[in-house]
Design a protein around this motif. Structure first.
Motif, PDB file in Angstrom:
ATOM      1  N   ARG A  47      28.690 -28.658 -32.464  1.00 48.86           N
ATOM      2  CA  ARG A  47      28.645 -27.249 -32.050  1.00 48.86           C
ATOM      3  C   ARG A  47      29.787 -26.900 -31.093  1.00 48.86           C
ATOM      4  NH1 ARG A  47      22.905 -28.566 -31.807  1.00 48.86           N
ATOM      5  NH2 ARG A  47      21.804 -27.511 -33.517  1.00 48.86           N
ATOM      6  N   LYS A  94      33.423 -24.369 -31.662  1.00 47.24           N
ATOM      7  CA  LYS A  94      33.883 -23.289 -30.789  1.00 47.24           C
ATOM      8  C   LYS A  94      35.284 -23.565 -30.249  1.00 47.24           C
ATOM      9  CE  LYS A  94      29.140 -22.070 -29.669  1.00 47.24           C
ATOM     10  NZ  LYS A  94      28.069 -22.004 -28.662  1.00 47.24           N
ATOM     11  N   GLU A  95      35.586 -24.826 -30.002  1.00 44.90           N
ATOM     12  CA  GLU A  95      36.905 -25.155 -29.473  1.00 44.90           C
ATOM     13  C   GLU A  95      37.999 -25.055 -30.531  1.00 44.90           C
ATOM     14  OE1 GLU A  95      35.553 -28.211 -25.874  1.00 44.90           O
ATOM     15  OE2 GLU A  95      36.447 -29.024 -27.701  1.00 44.90           O
ATOM     16  N   GLY A 138      37.780 -23.130 -33.392  1.00 46.90           N
ATOM     17  CA  GLY A 138      37.698 -21.910 -34.182  1.00 46.90           C
ATOM     18  C   GLY A 138      38.960 -21.072 -34.169  1.00 46.90           C
ATOM     19  N   ALA A 189      29.568 -24.276 -37.035  1.00 50.76           N
ATOM     20  CA  ALA A 189      28.691 -24.721 -35.946  1.00 50.76           C
ATOM     21  C   ALA A 189      27.230 -24.854 -36.395  1.00 50.76           C
ATOM     22  CB  ALA A 189      28.780 -23.770 -34.752  1.00 50.76           C
TER      23      ALA A 189
END
Length: 242
Positions: A162, A166-167, A169, A232
């Protein structure tokens, strides 16, 4: 340009099925293994006979340097890396009370640290728009006695998945996980009678155990264009149980 994927744990059950499926779809496959040299050679031979493109590389995912070398070899051979399937893992049946430091360390080192190392390399080595799939377990949300150390490590894999999504994306790289449950494997069958197996299958709403190829199909989906808006996520491939 042909897409290239690295599959760690490629000589194992889910890894083998993933390599075969992705190669069959036209991917360049870098099959990474640790101890299964003979199995890796057999899988590669089958892929090549079917017209696929495959490279076998020995790599211990618990060692960051070997993971970096894995990406180096893949880039040297195929020119680039587009995707990663982090399949390398291990499991042990041991109660928490009986899990000594060596047992816990093995589960954490292979399942969690190994996945972390591959994610760290993929973060800077994958081309923009790539995709990553990690492997967890459908038992993480419920807990199964005897698998405390394993599931603790797999829960960590889900957290890494997850966060990585986010890192990464901003580079268009998607990160998801598959979490298989109750697959009909030699390890699962060990020590069980046919009656035992039927009892386990009866717990599954679909009335049967799963297959490695069904987990591989989920991996292929998450890597492919049909999952371009899936990120994610933890996809539990378990027939509805648990």
């Amino acid at each position: 340009m042909t897409t290239t994927v690295i599959v760690t744990g490629g000589s194992g059950g889910i890894g083998r099925a993933a390599c075969q499926r992705l190669a069959g779809q036209g991917w360049n496959v870098a099959l990474a293994y640790h101890r299964g040299a003979r199995q890796a050679a057999e899988i590669a031979s089958g892929i090549e006979r079917a017209g696929g493109s495959v490279l076998t590389i020995r790599a211990d995912v618990t060692r960051r340097r070997e993971v970096s070398a894995l990406f180096d070899r893949t880039c040297e051979t195929f020119g680039h890396v587009d995707a990663l399937v982090a399949c390398a893992g291990t499991s042990v049946v041991r109660s928490i009370a009986d899990s000594d430091d060596d047992v816990v360390a093995e589960q954490i080192n292979v399942n969690l640290l190994g996945t972390l190392h591959t994610l760290q390399e993929a973060a800077t080595r994958l081309r923009p728009g790539g995709a990553i799939v990690t492997v967890s377990s459908a038992a993480v949300p419920i807990g199964i006695p005897g698998f405390g150390a394993t599931l603790a490590a797999k829960a960590g894999v889900e957290a890494l998945t997850r966060v990585s999504a986010k890192e990464l994306g901003s580079r268009g790289i998607r990160v998801n996980a598959v979490a298989p449950g109750l697959l009909d494997t030699p390890t699962f069958r060990a020590g069980k009678t046919e009656r035992d197996l039927r009892r386990f299958a009866a717990r599954v709403p679909l009335g049967r155990l799963g297959d490695f190829r069904e987990a591989a199909a989920a991996i292929a989906y998450l890597l492919g264009p049909d999952a371009s808006w899936v990120n994610a996520q933890i996809l539990r491939v378990n027939g509805g149980y648990p």
